[in-house]
Every structure is written in C-alpha cells, then in structure tokens.
Write a protein that holds these residues in place. Structure first.
Motif, PDB file in Angstrom:
ATOM      1  N   ALA A 192      -8.283  -1.180   1.583  1.00 61.44           N
ATOM      2  CA  ALA A 192      -8.683  -0.673   2.903  1.00 61.44           C
ATOM      3  C   ALA A 192      -7.449  -0.090   3.581  1.00 61.44           C
ATOM      4  CB  ALA A 192      -9.286  -1.798   3.737  1.00 61.44           C
ATOM      5  N   PRO A 193      -7.239   1.212   3.461  1.00 59.47           N
ATOM      6  CA  PRO A 193      -5.993   1.834   3.951  1.00 59.47           C
ATOM      7  C   PRO A 193      -6.010   2.111   5.451  1.00 59.47           C
ATOM      8  CG  PRO A 193      -7.376   3.487   2.924  1.00 59.47           C
ATOM      9  CD  PRO A 193      -8.116   2.177   2.773  1.00 59.47           C
ATOM     10  N   PHE A 194      -6.063   1.058   6.239  1.00 54.32           N
ATOM     11  CA  PHE A 194      -6.197   1.213   7.693  1.00 54.32           C
ATOM     12  C   PHE A 194      -5.048   2.002   8.297  1.00 54.32           C
ATOM     13  CE2 PHE A 194      -9.135  -2.362   7.180  1.00 54.32           C
ATOM     14  CZ  PHE A 194     -10.142  -1.984   8.046  1.00 54.32           C
ATOM     15  N   GLY A 195      -3.847   1.806   7.796  1.00 54.68           N
ATOM     16  CA  GLY A 195      -2.714   2.461   8.404  1.00 54.68           C
ATOM     17  C   GLY A 195      -2.487   3.881   7.958  1.00 54.68           C
ATOM     18  N   ALA A 196      -3.265   4.354   7.000  1.00 55.37           N
ATOM     19  CA  ALA A 196      -3.040   5.695   6.456  1.00 55.37           C
ATOM     20  C   ALA A 196      -4.227   6.629   6.615  1.00 55.37           C
ATOM     21  CB  ALA A 196      -2.672   5.593   4.968  1.00 55.37           C
ATOM     22  N   ASN A 197      -5.427   6.088   6.659  1.00 57.10           N
ATOM     23  CA  ASN A 197      -6.623   6.925   6.611  1.00 57.10           C
ATOM     24  C   ASN A 197      -7.567   6.640   7.775  1.00 57.10           C
ATOM     25  OD1 ASN A 197      -6.630   6.331   3.072  1.00 57.10           O
ATOM     26  ND2 ASN A 197      -5.684   8.027   4.148  1.00 57.10           N
ATOM     27  N   ALA A 198      -7.227   7.161   8.944  1.00 62.40           N
ATOM     28  CA  ALA A 198      -8.092   6.950  10.113  1.00 62.40           C
ATOM     29  C   ALA A 198      -9.450   7.589   9.910  1.00 62.40           C
ATOM     30  CB  ALA A 198      -7.432   7.507  11.366  1.00 62.40           C
ATOM     31  N   ILE A 240      -9.052  -9.556   5.256  1.00 61.67           N
ATOM     32  CA  ILE A 240      -7.599  -9.500   5.094  1.00 61.67           C
ATOM     33  C   ILE A 240      -7.020 -10.909   5.039  1.00 61.67           C
ATOM     34  CG2 ILE A 240      -5.439  -8.839   6.227  1.00 61.67           C
ATOM     35  CD1 ILE A 240      -6.952  -6.411   7.396  1.00 61.67           C
ATOM     36  N   ILE A 241      -7.443 -11.773   5.948  1.00 63.50           N
ATOM     37  CA  ILE A 241      -6.945 -13.149   5.978  1.00 63.50           C
ATOM     38  C   ILE A 241      -7.310 -13.890   4.702  1.00 63.50           C
ATOM     39  CG2 ILE A 241      -7.198 -15.378   7.153  1.00 63.50           C
ATOM     40  CD1 ILE A 241      -7.598 -13.787   9.770  1.00 63.50           C
ATOM     41  N   ALA A 242      -8.528 -13.633   4.206  1.00 65.94           N
ATOM     42  CA  ALA A 242      -8.968 -14.285   2.970  1.00 65.94           C
ATOM     43  C   ALA A 242      -8.232 -13.755   1.749  1.00 65.94           C
ATOM     44  CB  ALA A 242     -10.476 -14.099   2.797  1.00 65.94           C
ATOM     45  N   GLY A 243      -7.573 -12.618   1.891  1.00 65.67           N
ATOM     46  CA  GLY A 243      -6.797 -12.060   0.790  1.00 65.67           C
ATOM     47  C   GLY A 243      -7.616 -11.370  -0.273  1.00 65.67           C
ATOM     48  N   VAL A 244      -8.872 -11.035   0.034  1.00 65.80           N
ATOM     49  CA  VAL A 244      -9.745 -10.469  -0.995  1.00 65.80           C
ATOM     50  C   VAL A 244      -9.708  -8.947  -1.024  1.00 65.80           C
ATOM     51  CG1 VAL A 244     -11.258 -12.467  -0.858  1.00 65.80           C
ATOM     52  CG2 VAL A 244     -11.805 -10.436   0.470  1.00 65.80           C
ATOM     53  N   ILE A 245      -9.022  -8.336  -0.051  1.00 63.89           N
ATOM     54  CA  ILE A 245      -8.809  -6.891  -0.077  1.00 63.89           C
ATOM     55  C   ILE A 245      -7.318  -6.625   0.119  1.00 63.89           C
ATOM     56  CG2 ILE A 245     -11.094  -6.409   0.887  1.00 63.89           C
ATOM     57  CD1 ILE A 245      -9.659  -5.710   3.553  1.00 63.89           C
ATOM     58  N   GLU A 246      -6.891  -5.426  -0.241  1.00 67.70           N
ATOM     59  CA  GLU A 246      -5.550  -4.983   0.069  1.00 67.70           C
ATOM     60  C   GLU A 246      -5.619  -3.900   1.141  1.00 67.70           C
ATOM     61  OE1 GLU A 246      -2.519  -5.991  -3.405  1.00 67.70           O
ATOM     62  OE2 GLU A 246      -3.598  -4.102  -3.774  1.00 67.70           O
ATOM     63  N   THR A 247      -4.502  -3.622   1.758  1.00 66.53           N
ATOM     64  CA  THR A 247      -4.466  -2.631   2.836  1.00 66.53           C
ATOM     65  C   THR A 247      -3.331  -1.646   2.602  1.00 66.53           C
ATOM     66  OG1 THR A 247      -3.108  -4.160   4.156  1.00 66.53           O
ATOM     67  CG2 THR A 247      -5.490  -4.188   4.537  1.00 66.53           C
ATOM     68  N   LYS A 248      -3.171  -1.232   1.363  1.00 66.38           N
ATOM     69  CA  LYS A 248      -2.096  -0.312   1.011  1.00 66.38           C
ATOM     70  C   LYS A 248      -2.529   1.138   1.225  1.00 66.38           C
ATOM     71  CE  LYS A 248      -0.044  -3.372  -2.461  1.00 66.38           C
ATOM     72  NZ  LYS A 248       0.404  -3.497  -3.869  1.00 66.38           N
ATOM     73  N   PRO A 249      -1.564   2.028   1.455  1.00 64.29           N
ATOM     74  CA  PRO A 249      -1.916   3.450   1.546  1.00 64.29           C
ATOM     75  C   PRO A 249      -2.531   3.926   0.241  1.00 64.29           C
ATOM     76  CG  PRO A 249       0.317   3.057   2.318  1.00 64.29           C
ATOM     77  CD  PRO A 249      -0.129   1.794   1.652  1.00 64.29           C
ATOM     78  N   GLY A 250      -3.507   4.799   0.333  1.00 60.88           N
ATOM     79  CA  GLY A 250      -4.134   5.346  -0.866  1.00 60.88           C
ATOM     80  C   GLY A 250      -3.531   6.670  -1.281  1.00 60.88           C
ATOM     81  N   PHE A 251      -4.104   7.238  -2.319  1.00 60.33           N
ATOM     82  CA  PHE A 251      -3.758   8.574  -2.788  1.00 60.33           C
ATOM     83  C   PHE A 251      -2.287   8.680  -3.186  1.00 60.33           C
ATOM     84  CE2 PHE A 251      -7.494   8.854  -0.166  1.00 60.33           C
ATOM     85  CZ  PHE A 251      -8.361   9.589  -0.965  1.00 60.33           C
ATOM     86  N   TRP A 255      -1.973   3.502  -6.208  1.00 64.45           N
ATOM     87  CA  TRP A 255      -3.405   3.380  -5.897  1.00 64.45           C
ATOM     88  C   TRP A 255      -4.251   3.893  -7.052  1.00 64.45           C
ATOM     89  CZ3 TRP A 255      -7.233   7.143  -4.457  1.00 64.45           C
ATOM     90  CH2 TRP A 255      -8.371   6.618  -3.851  1.00 64.45           C
ATOM     91  N   TYR A 256      -3.851   5.022  -7.635  1.00 60.51           N
ATOM     92  CA  TYR A 256      -4.590   5.544  -8.779  1.00 60.51           C
ATOM     93  C   TYR A 256      -4.608   4.523  -9.916  1.00 60.51           C
ATOM     94  CZ  TYR A 256      -3.716  10.050  -6.431  1.00 60.51           C
ATOM     95  OH  TYR A 256      -3.636  11.059  -5.518  1.00 60.51           O
ATOM     96  N   THR A 257      -3.450   3.902 -10.172  1.00 58.63           N
ATOM     97  CA  THR A 257      -3.365   2.900 -11.227  1.00 58.63           C
ATOM     98  C   THR A 257      -4.241   1.697 -10.899  1.00 58.63           C
ATOM     99  OG1 THR A 257      -1.105   3.580 -11.769  1.00 58.63           O
ATOM    100  CG2 THR A 257      -1.793   1.392 -12.499  1.00 58.63           C
ATOM    101  N   GLY A 258      -4.288   1.324  -9.618  1.00 56.88           N
ATOM    102  CA  GLY A 258      -5.115   0.204  -9.217  1.00 56.88           C
ATOM    103  C   GLY A 258      -6.594   0.446  -9.473  1.00 56.88           C
TER     104      GLY A 258
END
Length: 436
Positions: A192-198, A240-251, A255-258
């Motif tokens: 979930a790229p909150f900081g990169a993809n508004a 996010i708190i549960a740690g079941v998603i990541e919040t890294k920038p995409g593209f 991210w492609y490797t992920g």
C-alpha cells in the motif's frame, strides 16, 4: 485570476506504463468552411506513443481537416506549456491531452471550450461515470481517451496454498491477509504505497463516497478528514500495525520483484494494470488472476478509478467545429479506438469495445487463460461520478507528503488526513477561493 498549482512528480505510474506498453460528428453537418478546398489544420498536443497512426487515419478520412500532432512531453511539460500559452495569450494548441484530474484546474481559468453541441450525441457511447469526468451537465470540454477502473489482481497459487478465495469485501480482504501472513511471514497481502501514490489512495476512497472538495454555490466545501476518511484510515492502519501489508513505494525494481516472486499476494490495480504486470513480472506467468475490487457494502457494487486522460478542446481555438471533430473522432471511431487497445495498450473507454467479444473474451496465458478484461470492464461500468478539486495537484502532493510522514512515524494515517485538511484549506484561501 486564480493561480493553479500542479505538481505531478510522484504521480507518473500510468505514464510510465505508456512508455513500457510502448461514430463521429458527421462531416456533412459541419459548416461549409470545414469542407472547403483548403484543409483546416488542427494542432493537437499529446504524449501518447504512436498517436500519429490514429492521426493519419483521421487525416485520410477528413480531407478538409488535417491534424498537426506535437508531443510537448508527458504531464508537467505539456501542462506548463499550456499555462505559458494562457499567460501569453498565444501559442496554444486547438486540442490537448489532459488527465481527468486536471481538467477542473483548466476550467477554473476558463481555458476549455464547450463542445457539448457536437459531443453530447456521443454521451451514451461511454460508461456513465467516465462521461462525468469530461462533462458538467450539457457542457462538455473533452472526450475520454483511456481509463483506469480498479479491480484486484491476485496470486492464485498463494491463495490456493492457504485456502483463500478471492475476498469480496474489505473485511474478508483483511482476514485473508492476516491468515496468509501468519502462515508465511515472508508474504504480505499487498503493498500500500501511501506515501508515493496519492492517486492510488484516491482510487480506493472514491467508491466509499469520499468528497474531499465540493462546491456549494460559489464556495468550496473541504472535508478531507471526514468520517469516510477516518474509517478508511483506521482500516489500513490496522493492517499496517498487524504487519500484513507493506507500505513501500511502488514502480521500482524492488516492487516488481515483490510481485513476481510472491512477496505480495495481491495488487489493487487499474485497468491498465494487467498489461503492465505482464511486462514486469516475467517469472510468474500463469499464476495471476483478476477479481472484483473488494466492497465496503456487499449489497452494492461500486468502484473507483486510477489514471486516465482525455482530449480537451481549448477555448482559444479558432476552429471550434474542426477541433471538436478531432477530439470526438479520435476517441469514438471504432477503428481508431480499437487501435488504442492493440498499439498503445490502452484500457478501452467506449462501451462498444468494453463489450466486444474480441477484447472482453481474450484469454491471456499470463492470467491462466482467465478473461481478465471482463473483470475490469465490469468495474468500468460501476465507477461512480467524482468531483475533482480545482487544485488536484496540490491535494495529491499534500496527501503524498503527509501519508509518507505518517508511514515514517509522524502520527497515524488519520492524523495525516487532518494535516492535509489544514494544508488544503489554507492553500484554497491563499488562492482566493471562499471556503464554506
């Protein structure tokens, strides 16, 4: 004159995809000048790759009108050139490619022509929610060219391994993510790229009925941190708190490797996503499938959009009927619009293409032979109308900045919505808007 701020630096994903992916107004109904011996030249600014192919088709079909195609650059360069022309009062094209989210900023400075007298006859050729992007009642400023209705791409192999069926609600999505991550901590439900993809964030808030900026007469109503936003923030904060998603920038390569390696079980993607994925996930062929976007209310199906652009007619044009014909024909002619899906790899806009057996029933090997286009076509018909702000670029930048700050430890996503609310209200007032 209202100033317009339009930083697009972080919202380049759909345009990056274009790099990777590599019936009209009747001529007889146009004024005699259009059919004169000397062809009228219509200047079109667009960054669409190989658009000259469609322009050549138009020119061949319209001896009285000829397209002069110029690529001023993607996004910012084109918009900046338009604003420079508006300030100078010269040097503007007749037709310009403008993304849906930025049409309103050009409406605010009275830069767009009303082509409703020519275009309204084509309203029924597009999904209702999409047409609402280019029209305000009978006033039409542009025609839709491509679109990004949202759905969910998922790894069938991961779902099958953990006994997961595609979640139909966001509650099921959260439960599935927690189950998968508990069984294999190296796998996350999504990034979930909150900081990169508004624009991605907005695509998910959209079907919830979020209205960050709306109008009440001549006033703006700004409710960025309303209950919808708070509910959305609480949901994703829990994941996010549960740690079941990541919040890294995409593209990027990580991210492609992920996506390719199975680090992410899903990608909440737009209509252009399936083709994009095939270009970056080379080793996971056959493992991906598509499913409907999860719903907040299981009793009704509604989606949002991420990306897309239009061909808008500039008010400064000296050739309104001809410019309207260009904007309409290029985005409604069956041969031209079909070419968009095969040459430019656009997600189609017209109902005819969205329902065509050739496109909708395609069974790509990458998706295990699934008719993935039908999933996104269903989404296209369920995108709700949305009211863009007159300074969407500033709103997007504020969202990216503040969500990014929260992801880095400055409060929660809920706090970020509060900070964006304050920033946008201040900005709107500084720009001369009256805020209700």
């Amino acid at each position: 004159m209202t100033k317009i701020f339009n930083p697009l630096g972080r919202m380049m994903q759909r345009r990056d995809f274009l790099k990777v992916a590599g019936a009209s107004v009747a001529v007889a109904g146009l004024p005699a000048a259009v059919r004169g011996a000397e062809p009228v030249k219509v200047l079109v600014w667009s960054w669409v790759p190989d658009l000259q192919l469609e322009a050549d088709m138009f020119n061949a079909a319209h001896p009285g009108i000829q397209i002069d195609l110029v690529n001023p650059g993607q996004g910012d360069p084109l918009y900046n050139a338009l604003r420079a022309g508006l300030q100078a009062g010269s040097g503007l094209p007749d037709v310009a490619q403008i993304e849906y989210q930025h049409l309103e900023s050009f409406r605010q400075v009275n830069a767009l022509a009303d082509i409703g007298q020519y275009a309204n006859a084509h309203k029924g050729e597009f999904p209702e929610g999409l047409w609402a992007q280019v029209a305000m009642g009978d006033v039409v400023n542009a025609t839709p060219q491509d679109y990004g209705p949202m759905a969910m791409l998922y790894r069938k192999d991961i779902f099958d391994k953990h006994g997961i069926t595609p979640p139909t609600t966001w509650a099921e999505f959260a439960d599935a993510g927690k189950k998968i991550h508990a069984a294999d901590p190296t796998v996350f439900m999504t990034d979930a790229p909150f900081g990169a993809n508004a624009d991605w964030v907005l695509g998910l808030l959209w079907p919830m009925g979020w209205k960050p900026v709306s109008r009440d007469g001549d006033k703006l109503v700004i409710r960025i941190n309303d209950k919808i936003a708070k509910d959305f923030a609480a949901y994703w904060q829990d994941l996010i708190i549960a740690g079941v998603i990541e919040t890294k920038p995409g593209f990027n390569n990580e991210w492609y490797t992920g996506l390719d390696s199975g680090r992410y079980a899903t990608w909440l993607a737009a209509g252009w996503g399936p083709l994009f994925l095939t270009s970056v996930a080379k080793t996971s062929v056959g493992k991906w499938r598509a499913a409907d976007l999860p719903q907040w209310d299981a009793s009704k199906f509604v989606t949002g959009a991420w990306g897309g652009s239009s061909l808008a007619v500039m008010k400064a044009t000296q050739h309104l009927p001809e410019a309207a014909e260009v904007a309409i024909w290029l985005n409604t002619n069956p041969e031209a619009t079909k070419l968009y899906t095969t040459k430019q790899n656009f997600f189609p806009c017209t109902n005819a293409l969205l329902s065509s057996p050739e496109w909708a029933s395609a069974k790509p090997e990458f998706f295990g032979g699934q008719e993935v286009n039908k999933v996104f076509a269903k989404s296209a018909s369920a995108v709700a109308p949305f009211e863009w702000s007159p300074f969407q670029g500033f709103l997007y930048q504020s969202m990216s900045d503040e969500f990014g700050a929260s992801i880095s430890g400055k409060g929660t996503l809920s706090d970020a919505f509060d900070r964006v609310q304050d920033a946008v209200v201040t900005y709107a007032k500084d720009q001369g808007f009256t805020v209700a």
